[in-house]
Design a protein around this motif. Structure first.
Motif, PDB file in Angstrom:
ATOM      1  N   ALA A   7      11.488  -9.472  14.111  1.00  0.00           N
ATOM      2  CA  ALA A   7      11.880  -8.080  13.873  1.00  0.00           C
ATOM      3  C   ALA A   7      13.048  -8.008  12.895  1.00  0.00           C
ATOM      4  CB  ALA A   7      12.267  -7.416  15.195  1.00  0.00           C
ATOM      5  N   PHE A   8      14.003  -8.898  13.055  1.00  0.00           N
ATOM      6  CA  PHE A   8      15.204  -8.914  12.219  1.00  0.00           C
ATOM      7  C   PHE A   8      14.832  -9.243  10.769  1.00  0.00           C
ATOM      8  CE2 PHE A   8      19.513 -10.483  11.045  1.00  0.00           C
ATOM      9  CZ  PHE A   8      20.249  -9.402  11.503  1.00  0.00           C
ATOM     10  N   CYS A   9      13.958 -10.227  10.609  1.00  0.00           N
ATOM     11  CA  CYS A   9      13.543 -10.633   9.263  1.00  0.00           C
ATOM     12  C   CYS A   9      12.749  -9.529   8.568  1.00  0.00           C
ATOM     13  CB  CYS A   9      12.719 -11.916   9.326  1.00  0.00           C
ATOM     14  SG  CYS A   9      13.679 -13.370   9.797  1.00  0.00           S
ATOM     15  N   GLU A  10      11.945  -8.810   9.319  1.00  0.00           N
ATOM     16  CA  GLU A  10      11.164  -7.720   8.745  1.00  0.00           C
ATOM     17  C   GLU A  10      12.072  -6.553   8.350  1.00  0.00           C
ATOM     18  OE1 GLU A  10       7.042  -5.584   9.967  1.00  0.00           O
ATOM     19  OE2 GLU A  10       8.663  -5.295  11.407  1.00  0.00           O
ATOM     20  N   GLN A  11      13.044  -6.257   9.192  1.00  0.00           N
ATOM     21  CA  GLN A  11      13.928  -5.110   8.949  1.00  0.00           C
ATOM     22  C   GLN A  11      14.880  -5.354   7.780  1.00  0.00           C
ATOM     23  OE1 GLN A  11      13.618  -2.251  10.364  1.00  0.00           O
ATOM     24  NE2 GLN A  11      15.456  -1.200   9.681  1.00  0.00           N
ATOM     25  N   PHE A  12      15.331  -6.614   7.649  1.00  0.00           N
ATOM     26  CA  PHE A  12      16.341  -6.936   6.622  1.00  0.00           C
ATOM     27  C   PHE A  12      15.797  -7.968   5.631  1.00  0.00           C
ATOM     28  CE2 PHE A  12      18.735  -5.675  10.457  1.00  0.00           C
ATOM     29  CZ  PHE A  12      19.436  -4.591   9.940  1.00  0.00           C
ATOM     30  N   LYS A  13      14.609  -7.716   5.108  1.00  0.00           N
ATOM     31  CA  LYS A  13      13.917  -8.714   4.285  1.00  0.00           C
ATOM     32  C   LYS A  13      14.668  -9.044   2.992  1.00  0.00           C
ATOM     33  CE  LYS A  13      10.124  -6.392   4.211  1.00  0.00           C
ATOM     34  NZ  LYS A  13       8.719  -5.971   3.940  1.00  0.00           N
ATOM     35  N   ASN A  14      15.491  -8.119   2.509  1.00  0.00           N
ATOM     36  CA  ASN A  14      16.187  -8.348   1.242  1.00  0.00           C
ATOM     37  C   ASN A  14      17.622  -8.825   1.423  1.00  0.00           C
ATOM     38  OD1 ASN A  14      13.918  -7.493  -0.280  1.00  0.00           O
ATOM     39  ND2 ASN A  14      14.492  -5.356   0.049  1.00  0.00           N
ATOM     40  N   GLU A  15      18.015  -9.107   2.661  1.00  0.00           N
ATOM     41  CA  GLU A  15      19.383  -9.548   2.942  1.00  0.00           C
ATOM     42  C   GLU A  15      19.395 -11.037   3.319  1.00  0.00           C
ATOM     43  OE1 GLU A  15      21.935  -7.597   2.618  1.00  0.00           O
ATOM     44  OE2 GLU A  15      21.005  -5.605   2.528  1.00  0.00           O
ATOM     45  N   THR A  16      20.554 -11.676   3.192  1.00  0.00           N
ATOM     46  CA  THR A  16      20.725 -13.033   3.701  1.00  0.00           C
ATOM     47  C   THR A  16      20.917 -12.931   5.211  1.00  0.00           C
ATOM     48  OG1 THR A  16      21.775 -13.769   1.663  1.00  0.00           O
ATOM     49  CG2 THR A  16      22.109 -15.135   3.621  1.00  0.00           C
ATOM     50  N   LYS A  17      20.041 -13.575   5.944  1.00  0.00           N
ATOM     51  CA  LYS A  17      20.001 -13.406   7.410  1.00  0.00           C
ATOM     52  C   LYS A  17      20.561 -14.646   8.111  1.00  0.00           C
ATOM     53  CE  LYS A  17      15.757 -12.470   6.532  1.00  0.00           C
ATOM     54  NZ  LYS A  17      15.911 -12.034   5.138  1.00  0.00           N
ATOM     55  N   TYR A  18      21.578 -14.424   8.950  1.00  0.00           N
ATOM     56  CA  TYR A  18      22.181 -15.469   9.772  1.00  0.00           C
ATOM     57  C   TYR A  18      21.738 -15.249  11.224  1.00  0.00           C
ATOM     58  CZ  TYR A  18      25.468 -16.170   5.863  1.00  0.00           C
ATOM     59  OH  TYR A  18      26.038 -16.423   4.634  1.00  0.00           O
ATOM     60  N   PHE A  25      13.879  -0.862  15.783  1.00  0.00           N
ATOM     61  CA  PHE A  25      13.012  -1.525  14.815  1.00  0.00           C
ATOM     62  C   PHE A  25      12.398  -2.772  15.443  1.00  0.00           C
ATOM     63  CE2 PHE A  25      17.270  -3.289  14.105  1.00  0.00           C
ATOM     64  CZ  PHE A  25      17.035  -4.645  14.074  1.00  0.00           C
ATOM     65  N   GLY A  26      11.381  -3.307  14.763  1.00  0.00           N
ATOM     66  CA  GLY A  26      10.713  -4.518  15.236  1.00  0.00           C
ATOM     67  C   GLY A  26       9.344  -4.216  15.812  1.00  0.00           C
ATOM     68  N   ALA A  27       8.367  -5.039  15.420  1.00  0.00           N
ATOM     69  CA  ALA A  27       6.996  -4.842  15.915  1.00  0.00           C
ATOM     70  C   ALA A  27       6.933  -4.898  17.432  1.00  0.00           C
ATOM     71  CB  ALA A  27       6.073  -5.894  15.300  1.00  0.00           C
ATOM     72  N   HIS A  28       7.748  -5.789  18.043  1.00  0.00           N
ATOM     73  CA  HIS A  28       7.712  -5.889  19.501  1.00  0.00           C
ATOM     74  C   HIS A  28       8.218  -4.606  20.151  1.00  0.00           C
ATOM     75  CE1 HIS A  28      11.869  -6.821  18.604  1.00  0.00           C
ATOM     76  NE2 HIS A  28      12.193  -6.946  19.871  1.00  0.00           N
ATOM     77  N   ASN A  29       9.184  -3.928  19.511  1.00  0.00           N
ATOM     78  CA  ASN A  29       9.663  -2.663  20.055  1.00  0.00           C
ATOM     79  C   ASN A  29       8.642  -1.546  19.883  1.00  0.00           C
ATOM     80  OD1 ASN A  29      12.137  -2.987  21.393  1.00  0.00           O
ATOM     81  ND2 ASN A  29      13.251  -3.152  19.454  1.00  0.00           N
ATOM     82  N   THR A  33      -0.053  -2.686  19.264  1.00  0.00           N
ATOM     83  CA  THR A  33       0.985  -2.252  18.335  1.00  0.00           C
ATOM     84  C   THR A  33       0.460  -1.093  17.481  1.00  0.00           C
ATOM     85  OG1 THR A  33       1.792  -4.528  18.195  1.00  0.00           O
ATOM     86  CG2 THR A  33       2.574  -2.984  16.518  1.00  0.00           C
ATOM     87  N   PRO A  34       1.172   0.018  17.452  1.00  0.00           N
ATOM     88  CA  PRO A  34       0.730   1.167  16.649  1.00  0.00           C
ATOM     89  C   PRO A  34       1.058   0.960  15.171  1.00  0.00           C
ATOM     90  CG  PRO A  34       2.821   1.665  17.696  1.00  0.00           C
ATOM     91  CD  PRO A  34       2.415   0.303  18.193  1.00  0.00           C
ATOM     92  N   GLU A  35       0.500   1.792  14.327  1.00  0.00           N
ATOM     93  CA  GLU A  35       0.798   1.720  12.898  1.00  0.00           C
ATOM     94  C   GLU A  35       2.202   2.228  12.621  1.00  0.00           C
ATOM     95  OE1 GLU A  35      -2.000   3.150  10.012  1.00  0.00           O
ATOM     96  OE2 GLU A  35      -3.655   2.981  11.442  1.00  0.00           O
ATOM     97  N   TYR A  36       2.898   1.560  11.704  1.00  0.00           N
ATOM     98  CA  TYR A  36       4.240   2.004  11.333  1.00  0.00           C
ATOM     99  C   TYR A  36       4.557   1.496   9.939  1.00  0.00           C
ATOM    100  CZ  TYR A  36       5.903  -2.770  12.273  1.00  0.00           C
ATOM    101  OH  TYR A  36       6.102  -4.139  12.237  1.00  0.00           O
ATOM    102  N   GLU A  37       5.617   2.045   9.362  1.00  0.00           N
ATOM    103  CA  GLU A  37       6.104   1.558   8.073  1.00  0.00           C
ATOM    104  C   GLU A  37       7.622   1.636   8.054  1.00  0.00           C
ATOM    105  OE1 GLU A  37       4.434   4.043   5.045  1.00  0.00           O
ATOM    106  OE2 GLU A  37       5.952   5.612   5.287  1.00  0.00           O
ATOM    107  N   ILE A  38       8.226   0.803   7.221  1.00  0.00           N
ATOM    108  CA  ILE A  38       9.675   0.820   7.057  1.00  0.00           C
ATOM    109  C   ILE A  38       9.989   1.441   5.710  1.00  0.00           C
ATOM    110  CG2 ILE A  38      11.773  -0.559   6.959  1.00  0.00           C
ATOM    111  CD1 ILE A  38      10.303  -2.692   8.610  1.00  0.00           C
TER     112      ILE A  38
END
Length: 445
Positions: free
Chosen positions: A336-347, A269-273, A245-250
């Motif tokens: 990946a979803f939790c990392e991308q939308f950490k400040n949102e309510t995730k369903y 988005f997502g570390a796996h991607n 996995t390469p270095e990245y930031e959001i």
């Protein structure tokens, strides 16, 4: 060349039929069920069967090849006629090898990520107008048919599937391609209806590595211990290129890849991607694409179909769908979803409907798969279990295996749909994971 397809309506088979028609072959075919988009695409090319069913009279001695799809059964009447006439019968992967045996073959394999990596490679090559033959399992933006076969191209890129080749050829598909250049993205037990033990499943990848042509290249994920073990124990000679996995930031909701050339903004988005992207970069490098050109192209890659694909909704709600159904894919998508939308309510909604995912023993692989989501749901159909002749599964067992007592479980599509209607989709973000359609749920409304 006159070629007949037994089970022409399959997602892979109909693409091959179209590719051969475009190449100038004379194509016929049969199937007992053809769904969209296969039906319309075959009809547009003039090769849609006039009626559904199997017709032995279509199998004539002047056929140069019969291609047998996995959807057909061993007692298929057209297959019986082809055997009786002594015709050459190919599986789908076997025929692809015949079409590419004089080309440099690039095969992307792995329990997860192979469709996305193959799509990334093709996107970059297409961006830079590098023409290659290919076969990939998902529809890709900018591509009409997901199989391309020419006489003049020097390279062919394959998505390498470990599932069975045909009803009469029980070898894994990717064992027939004999790659000159290969990639292995990860190994996580799947298809347990065929590969009864984990070691049996891993053995397919051992054989795949052994099938690399002498002096070939293997690009492999060094973060996956099972992959590393297979590569280190390989006895044949090939060049080994690891990736991680390469270095990245959001930043402001956008993923930026950190490179020697500066930050590269991405549309996925997502570390796996990011890990998939790194594998694709190495493969493209072996095909003559320099890193600068790779990054220029990959910025516009929006993802393979149904892989963290954003759904355009009428109410502007934020919803993504993902083909994830195997445990490793679910865990990667949720992370990946939790990392991308950490400040949102995730369903997060997951549908279980494959033989593997509905097997009580295999369910243990889903432990903590939905962790990190504020609201997590699993849906499976009790009717589907009956059709598959499988034992009933209780919602409590699902919660136990997922190690998540807050999980809400639906076993009836109508109840799921009714609950779905109560949710305000403009509140929070939604991740829908299934290789099916949640019993016909319309995700756009």
């Amino acid at each position: 060349m006159k070629t007949h397809f037994i089970a022409i309506g399959g997602s892979a088979m109909h693409n091959l039929a179209i590719a051969l028609k475009d190449k100038g072959y004379q194509i016929t075919g049969s199937d007992d069920a053809i769904f969209e988009p296969s039906r319309t695409r075959l009809e547009k090319r003039g090769i849609l069967p006039e009626e559904l069913g199997w017709f032995p009279e279509k199998i004539t001695s002047d056929l140069d090849a019969v291609i047998l799809g996995m959807h057909a059964h061993q007692d298929n009447p057209e297959l019986a006629k082809a055997k009786e006439l002594g015709l050459k019968i190919y599986s789908y992967p076997e025929f692809l090898y015949e079409q590419s045996k004089n080309k440099t073959r690039v095969v992307i394999a792995g329990s997860h990520g192979k469709t996305t990596i193959t799509s990334m490679i093709l996107h970059v090559l297409n961006f830079h107008q590098k023409d290659v033959d290919y076969m990939v399992g998902a529809q890709l933006e900018g591509f009409d048919c997901m199989v391309k076969l020419t006489r003049e191209n020097d390279f062919m890129v394959f998505e390498g599937d470990e599932y069975l080749s045909s009803p009469i050829d029980l070898r894994s598909k990717f064992l027939l391609y004999q790659p000159n250049i290969a990639l292995m993205s990860g190994i996580a037990w799947d298809h347990i209806n065929v590969f009864k033990t984990f070691d049996d499943y891993v053995d397919q990848f051992r054989k795949f590595v052994a099938s690399i042509t002498p002096g070939g290249i293997l690009v492999y994920n060094e973060e996956d211990p099972e992959v590393v073990k297979v590569v280190e124990n390989a006895e044949n000679y090939f060049r080994k290129i690891p990736y991680k996995t390469p270095e990245y930031e959001i930043s402001n909701g956008k993923v930026h890849l950190k490179t020697e050339m500066g930050d590269v903004p991405l549309s996925v988005f997502g570390a796996h991607n990011l890990l998939n992207l790194e594998g694709a970069r190495h493969i493209c490098h072996t095909l003559g694409i320099m890193d600068e050109d790779f990054y220029e192209a990959i910025m516009s890659f929006k993802g393979a179909s149904k892989r963290l694909e954003k759904v355009e909704r009428e109410d502007q709600g934020i919803l993504y769908k993902d083909f994830a159904h195997a445990p490793s894919k679910v865990k990667a998508a949720v992370k990946a979803f939790c990392e991308q939308f950490k400040n949102e309510t995730k369903y997060g909604f997951l549908e279980l409907h494959t033989y593997s995912s509905l097997n009580p023993v295999f369910l243990e692989q889903y432990d903590h798969a939905m962790d990190g989501l504020e609201e997590a749901f699993v849906f499976y159909s009790e009717d589907a279990l009956k059709i598959k002749r499988m034992e009933p599964i209780s919602p409590d067992l699902i919660k136990e295996k997922f190690k998540n007592q807050n999980l809400r479980v639906f076993t009836n599509a109508e109840e799921l749909h009714a609950y779905w209607e109560t949710l305000d989709k403009t509140h929070g973000v939604y991740l829908m994971m299934s290789s099916g359609n949640f019993g016909g749920l319309d995700l756009t409304k």
